[in-house]
Design a protein around this motif. Structure first.
Motif, PDB file in Angstrom:
ATOM      1  N   CYS A   3     -45.135  27.364   1.186  1.00 26.64           N
ATOM      2  CA  CYS A   3     -46.512  27.596   1.648  1.00 26.64           C
ATOM      3  C   CYS A   3     -46.490  28.097   3.089  1.00 26.64           C
ATOM      4  N   VAL A  38     -42.799  33.902  -5.270  1.00 35.39           N
ATOM      5  CA  VAL A  38     -43.652  32.712  -5.361  1.00 35.39           C
ATOM      6  C   VAL A  38     -45.108  33.132  -5.517  1.00 35.39           C
ATOM      7  N   HIS A  42     -50.449  27.418  -4.140  1.00 35.24           N
ATOM      8  CA  HIS A  42     -49.422  26.409  -4.398  1.00 35.24           C
ATOM      9  C   HIS A  42     -49.530  25.818  -5.804  1.00 35.24           C
ATOM     10  N   SER A  43     -48.402  25.778  -6.458  1.00 37.67           N
ATOM     11  CA  SER A  43     -48.216  25.039  -7.711  1.00 37.67           C
ATOM     12  C   SER A  43     -46.848  24.396  -7.605  1.00 37.67           C
ATOM     13  N   LYS A  44     -46.754  23.150  -8.012  1.00 43.99           N
ATOM     14  CA  LYS A  44     -45.505  22.402  -7.863  1.00 43.99           C
ATOM     15  C   LYS A  44     -44.376  22.971  -8.707  1.00 43.99           C
ATOM     16  N   HIS A  93     -42.387  24.018  -5.003  1.00 49.56           N
ATOM     17  CA  HIS A  93     -43.388  25.083  -5.036  1.00 49.56           C
ATOM     18  C   HIS A  93     -42.815  26.055  -6.056  1.00 49.56           C
ATOM     19  N   HIS A  95     -41.248  28.834  -8.082  1.00 46.35           N
ATOM     20  CA  HIS A  95     -40.622  30.084  -7.658  1.00 46.35           C
ATOM     21  C   HIS A  95     -39.658  30.587  -8.716  1.00 46.35           C
TER      22      HIS A  95
END
Length: 136
Positions: A3, A38, A42-44, A93, A95
């Protein structure tokens, strides 16, 4: 950390950016030209990322993979995602790794720990059936 890279607060070598995605060089490269793509939002992990962000990341990964193969003379490309600590995810995050692969091993240090061996047909059939039912 990612992020912060997207926000410009953490230095990176940017390769591509659009409204939804950000691609940058990996600072711990497995091969020459290894980079990450990415979502800006944000996404875990793979389980959490919205479908539209996943599609955008995948399309960006394809675009930069083609460019990397042309530009660096790569003999192939791996796309890699690790989902969960037990699957080697170390940055939480979502990716995609875009890893150019080379016959010339001086450019390519990636080796996989998995050596494919034939599986048990009954187990494969049973697990496939369970998954097919779960999806319906």
């Amino acid at each position: 950390m990612f992020c912060g890279i997207v926000a410009g607060d953490v230095p990176s070598v940017k390769v591509a950016e659009d409204a939804t995605t950000f691609a940058f060089m990996d600072i711990n490269p497995a091969s020459d030209g290894h980079l990450l793509v990415v979502p800006k939002r944000h996404s875990k992990d793979l389980f959490e990322i919205p479908a539209d962000d996943l599609a955008a990341v995948t399309l960006t990964a394809q675009r930069v993979a083609k460019a990397a193969a042309r530009e660096f003379g790569a003999d192939g490309v791996n796309l890699l995602n690790c989902c969960g600590a037990d699957a080697w995810q170390s940055v939480f995050h979502f990716h995609l790794h875009v890893i150019p692969r080379y016959t010339d091993k001086s450019k390519d240090g990636l080796t996989l720990p998995w050596a494919p061996v034939p599986g048990d047909v009954d187990t494969i059939t049973e697990l496939g059936g369970r998954l097919e039912k779960a999806l319906n």
